[in-house]
Design an enzyme around this catalytic site. Structure first.
Site, PDB file in Angstrom:
ATOM      1  N   GLU A 139      37.567  27.826  44.500  1.00 60.39           N
ATOM      2  CA  GLU A 139      38.272  29.086  44.267  1.00 60.39           C
ATOM      3  C   GLU A 139      39.264  28.955  43.121  1.00 60.39           C
ATOM      4  O   GLU A 139      39.331  29.812  42.224  1.00 60.39           O
ATOM      5  CB  GLU A 139      38.994  29.534  45.541  1.00 60.39           C
ATOM      6  CG  GLU A 139      38.042  30.084  46.600  1.00 60.39           C
ATOM      7  CD  GLU A 139      38.732  30.421  47.903  1.00 60.39           C
ATOM      8  OE1 GLU A 139      38.168  31.219  48.667  1.00 60.39           O
ATOM      9  OE2 GLU A 139      39.839  29.896  48.165  1.00 60.39           O
ATOM     10  N   TYR A 153      36.127  24.819  49.486  1.00 61.46           N
ATOM     11  CA  TYR A 153      36.377  26.197  49.071  1.00 61.46           C
ATOM     12  C   TYR A 153      37.685  26.345  48.297  1.00 61.46           C
ATOM     13  O   TYR A 153      37.773  27.153  47.356  1.00 61.46           O
ATOM     14  CB  TYR A 153      36.309  27.136  50.273  1.00 61.46           C
ATOM     15  CG  TYR A 153      37.508  27.126  51.194  1.00 61.46           C
ATOM     16  CD1 TYR A 153      38.543  28.029  51.015  1.00 61.46           C
ATOM     17  CD2 TYR A 153      37.599  26.221  52.250  1.00 61.46           C
ATOM     18  CE1 TYR A 153      39.642  28.030  51.845  1.00 61.46           C
ATOM     19  CE2 TYR A 153      38.699  26.220  53.087  1.00 61.46           C
ATOM     20  CZ  TYR A 153      39.726  27.126  52.884  1.00 61.46           C
ATOM     21  OH  TYR A 153      40.811  27.116  53.705  1.00 61.46           O
ATOM     22  N   ASP A 156      45.231  26.235  62.839  1.00 66.24           N
ATOM     23  CA  ASP A 156      44.745  25.064  62.109  1.00 66.24           C
ATOM     24  C   ASP A 156      45.207  23.745  62.710  1.00 66.24           C
ATOM     25  O   ASP A 156      44.573  22.712  62.499  1.00 66.24           O
ATOM     26  CB  ASP A 156      45.213  25.129  60.654  1.00 66.24           C
ATOM     27  CG  ASP A 156      44.597  26.285  59.883  1.00 66.24           C
ATOM     28  OD1 ASP A 156      43.905  27.113  60.510  1.00 66.24           O
ATOM     29  OD2 ASP A 156      44.809  26.381  58.664  1.00 66.24           O
ATOM     30  N   CYS A 158      49.033  31.356  55.131  1.00 65.93           N
ATOM     31  CA  CYS A 158      48.244  32.480  54.618  1.00 65.93           C
ATOM     32  C   CYS A 158      49.069  33.399  53.736  1.00 65.93           C
ATOM     33  O   CYS A 158      48.667  33.746  52.631  1.00 65.93           O
ATOM     34  CB  CYS A 158      47.642  33.266  55.788  1.00 65.93           C
ATOM     35  SG  CYS A 158      46.665  34.686  55.245  1.00 65.93           S
ATOM     36  N   GLU A 160      22.346  47.654  49.902  1.00 63.50           N
ATOM     37  CA  GLU A 160      21.115  48.259  50.422  1.00 63.50           C
ATOM     38  C   GLU A 160      19.968  47.249  50.496  1.00 63.50           C
ATOM     39  O   GLU A 160      19.032  47.398  51.290  1.00 63.50           O
ATOM     40  CB  GLU A 160      20.696  49.455  49.579  1.00 63.50           C
ATOM     41  CG  GLU A 160      20.221  49.119  48.175  1.00 63.50           C
ATOM     42  CD  GLU A 160      19.823  50.366  47.394  1.00 63.50           C
ATOM     43  OE1 GLU A 160      18.838  51.034  47.812  1.00 63.50           O
ATOM     44  OE2 GLU A 160      20.479  50.676  46.382  1.00 63.50           O
ATOM     45  N   CYS A 206      45.968  32.444  51.582  1.00 63.07           N
ATOM     46  CA  CYS A 206      45.030  33.547  51.383  1.00 63.07           C
ATOM     47  C   CYS A 206      45.556  34.674  50.512  1.00 63.07           C
ATOM     48  O   CYS A 206      44.883  35.134  49.589  1.00 63.07           O
ATOM     49  CB  CYS A 206      44.625  34.144  52.736  1.00 63.07           C
ATOM     50  SG  CYS A 206      44.450  32.984  54.085  1.00 63.07           S
ATOM     51  N   HIS A 220      22.259  54.192  48.708  1.00 67.10           N
ATOM     52  CA  HIS A 220      21.765  53.976  47.349  1.00 67.10           C
ATOM     53  C   HIS A 220      22.646  54.722  46.353  1.00 67.10           C
ATOM     54  O   HIS A 220      23.073  55.841  46.625  1.00 67.10           O
ATOM     55  CB  HIS A 220      20.324  54.482  47.246  1.00 67.10           C
ATOM     56  CG  HIS A 220      19.704  54.257  45.905  1.00 67.10           C
ATOM     57  ND1 HIS A 220      19.278  53.021  45.482  1.00 67.10           N
ATOM     58  CD2 HIS A 220      19.463  55.118  44.886  1.00 67.10           C
ATOM     59  CE1 HIS A 220      18.778  53.136  44.259  1.00 67.10           C
ATOM     60  NE2 HIS A 220      18.885  54.400  43.883  1.00 67.10           N
ATOM     61  N   LYS A 280      46.497  33.693  46.828  1.00 65.44           N
ATOM     62  CA  LYS A 280      45.230  33.309  46.196  1.00 65.44           C
ATOM     63  C   LYS A 280      44.415  34.541  45.824  1.00 65.44           C
ATOM     64  O   LYS A 280      43.899  34.648  44.712  1.00 65.44           O
ATOM     65  CB  LYS A 280      44.426  32.419  47.144  1.00 65.44           C
ATOM     66  CG  LYS A 280      43.024  32.094  46.628  1.00 65.44           C
ATOM     67  CD  LYS A 280      42.145  31.584  47.751  1.00 65.44           C
ATOM     68  CE  LYS A 280      41.820  32.696  48.751  1.00 65.44           C
ATOM     69  NZ  LYS A 280      41.002  32.204  49.883  1.00 65.44           N
TER      70      LYS A 280
END
Length: 472
Positions: free
Chosen positions: A184, A180, A305, A43, A443, A48, A438, A51
């Site tokens: 990416e 992914y 992992d 990571c 929302e 991660c 808002h 990246k």
């Protein structure tokens, strides 16, 4: 005198191993961690974090174009790949040093060496060629990229390990895969100015994600200039004076400066000696563990992992913490792998938690779908054609929200908070009762009141189990 040199020997100083070591040491255990590469694991060093830094870099390309719509006049921007790589390296080195410092502060000894398991309590420290006896051994070696398919010239390809440190930004990049990691990096490099070709076995990207989101990501990548080769894989890679030539099934041939294989990752257990210690591995080499991360050998555990459960950094961290609580804290803790929020950092990004529409329809007798597609406010002045897509999947009988999927700006941030609601068992009525913020894209999640589809399972005998009727 104890028969053991340490209470816990951790193999691998990635996210899961570091967390387990620190928590175990906090309970008073004597802990050693062995790491053969750099403290921080996939990571921090080659996953991660770097990246996401490159994702940020790639998005400035859009921002510079959008700025004109908001009154800014800019000189033509110039991108320096070498400067980005150097800045990335500086940051991950800083983070790796922090990980090491935190282990030191916790009283954990760090060995910069490969470690191999010899038996249920003995580890060999390869760099020093010495043995150490441990009451417990924790395997936290993570995963490694798979270079598949095995075709002539495969050795010329790079993986997600090498992509971060290329000497030059490739003008032409072929990426093999549709998961992914593949999408990416396709998104990143297309925005940095590289001509990207994505070759994959299937007919769409991101297998396992919600179908509408898959289509949305595919279309966004195509809009960014990614050239898809669906149903095609390399037959061979050859080095030539122009770079590399890639022969694809269906007879196509592509010239590229780099070829990246991103067809998956496998647990990094090869050569660790686990089989000698009697540890059971599954068909892909993952350590088989129970709900408490214990292998079939009483003294050997595994997290992250390397167990091939859910290959995400936060999962490894949670598993590592739970292991330490269980073994050294006297608090048996099993980690739930349900409703894990996650994100795919393409541009736009995909944030998701819970069941996809297909999974819900398979599991439930009645499923309600709420969908919205709209142009985000920022795009109204920038002139960008971007769309935000949102989907809420609801159990039509109980009103419980089963899954939420968002494709758009900051979708990953939304998924983190949506994960709380889904894990708490929130109902669609709870979403409806929540006041909107808002003007935001988020929302829309609490203002979608009109059901777009209902799927009811037909009675068995009138279409068979699993049949459904759509009721828009």
């Amino acid at each position: 005198m104890s028969d053991f040199d340490v209470d816990l020997f951790v193999i691998g100083a990635g996210s899961g191993g570091v967390r387990a070591a620190r928590i175990a040491a906090g309970y008073g255990a004597k802990v050693v961690v062995a790491e053969e590469f750099r403290v921080g694991g996939t990571c921090v060093i080659r996953g991660c974090v770097p990246k996401k830094l490159m994702v940020y870099a790639s998005r400035f390309a859009d921002d510079f174009v959008d700025a004109a719509g908001f009154g800014w006049s800019l000189s033509p921007p110039q991108f320096d790949w070498a400067k980005l790589v150097a800045a990335k390296e500086k940051e991950i080195s800083r983070l790796s040093a922090i990980y090491r410092a935190n282990l030191d502060k916790a009283g954990v000894a760090i060995l910069d060496s490969r470690a191999e398991v010899l038996d249920p309590h003995t580890v060999r420290i390869v760099a020093e060629d010495r043995l150490m006896r441990a009451r417990y051994i924790l395997v936290a070696t993570g995963g490694a990229p798979v270079l598949e398919p095995d075709v002539p010239g495969r050795e010329h390809a790079i993986t997600s390990n090498e992509i971060f440190d290329l000497a030059e930004l490739p003008k032409r990049l072929v990426i093999v895969g549709g998961g992914y990691i593949a999408v990416e990096f396709a998104s990143i490099f297309a925005r940095l100015g590289t001509k990207v070709t994505l070759a994959l076995r299937g007919d769409n990207v991101l297998r396992g994600f919600d179908e509408d989101m898959r289509v949305g990501v595919r279309d966004a990548l195509r809009h960014a200039g990614v050239d898809f080769k669906f149903g095609m894989l390399p037959m061979g890679i050859e080095k030539n004076d122009k770079g590399f030539g890639v022969s694809l099934t269906k007879g196509e041939f592509i010239e590229a400066d780099q070829v990246m294989i991103a067809t998956g990752r496998r647990p990094h257990t090869h050569g660790l000696g686990l089989e000698k210690a009697g540890v059971a591995l599954d068909r892909v080499g993952a350590v088989e563990v129970d709900a408490f991360s214990k292998s079939n050998v009483e003294s050997i555990y595994a997290v992250g992992d390397v167990t091939n459960r859910v290959a995400l950094t936060p999962v490894a961290i949670r598993e590592g913490h739970a292991f330490a609580d269980t073994v050294f804290g006297g608090k048996p803790t099993a980690v739930s792998h349900a409703n894990i929020p996650t994100a795919v950092f393409t541009t736009p990004e995909l944030g998701t938690v819970g069941l996809t529409e297909a999974e819900a329809r398979e599991a439930c007798d009645c499923v309600d779908i709420y969908e919205a597609s709209f142009r985000p406010l920022k795009a109204t002045l920038s002139g960008r054609a971007d769309k935000t897509l949102m989907k809420i999947v609801v159990d039509g009988l109980t009103d419980r929200v089963l899954g939420v999927h968002v494709l758009g700006d900051d979708a990953g941030e939304m998924a983190q908070l949506l994960g709380i609601a889904v894990n708490l068992g929130a109902k669609k009525a709870d979403f409806d009762a929540t006041m909107a913020v808002h003007p935001t894209s988020a929302e829309e999640l609490v203002t979608m009141r009109t059901r777009t589809a209902r799927y009811q399972r037909e009675a068995i005998g009138e279409g068979g189990p699993g049949a459904a009727l759509a009721d828009p």
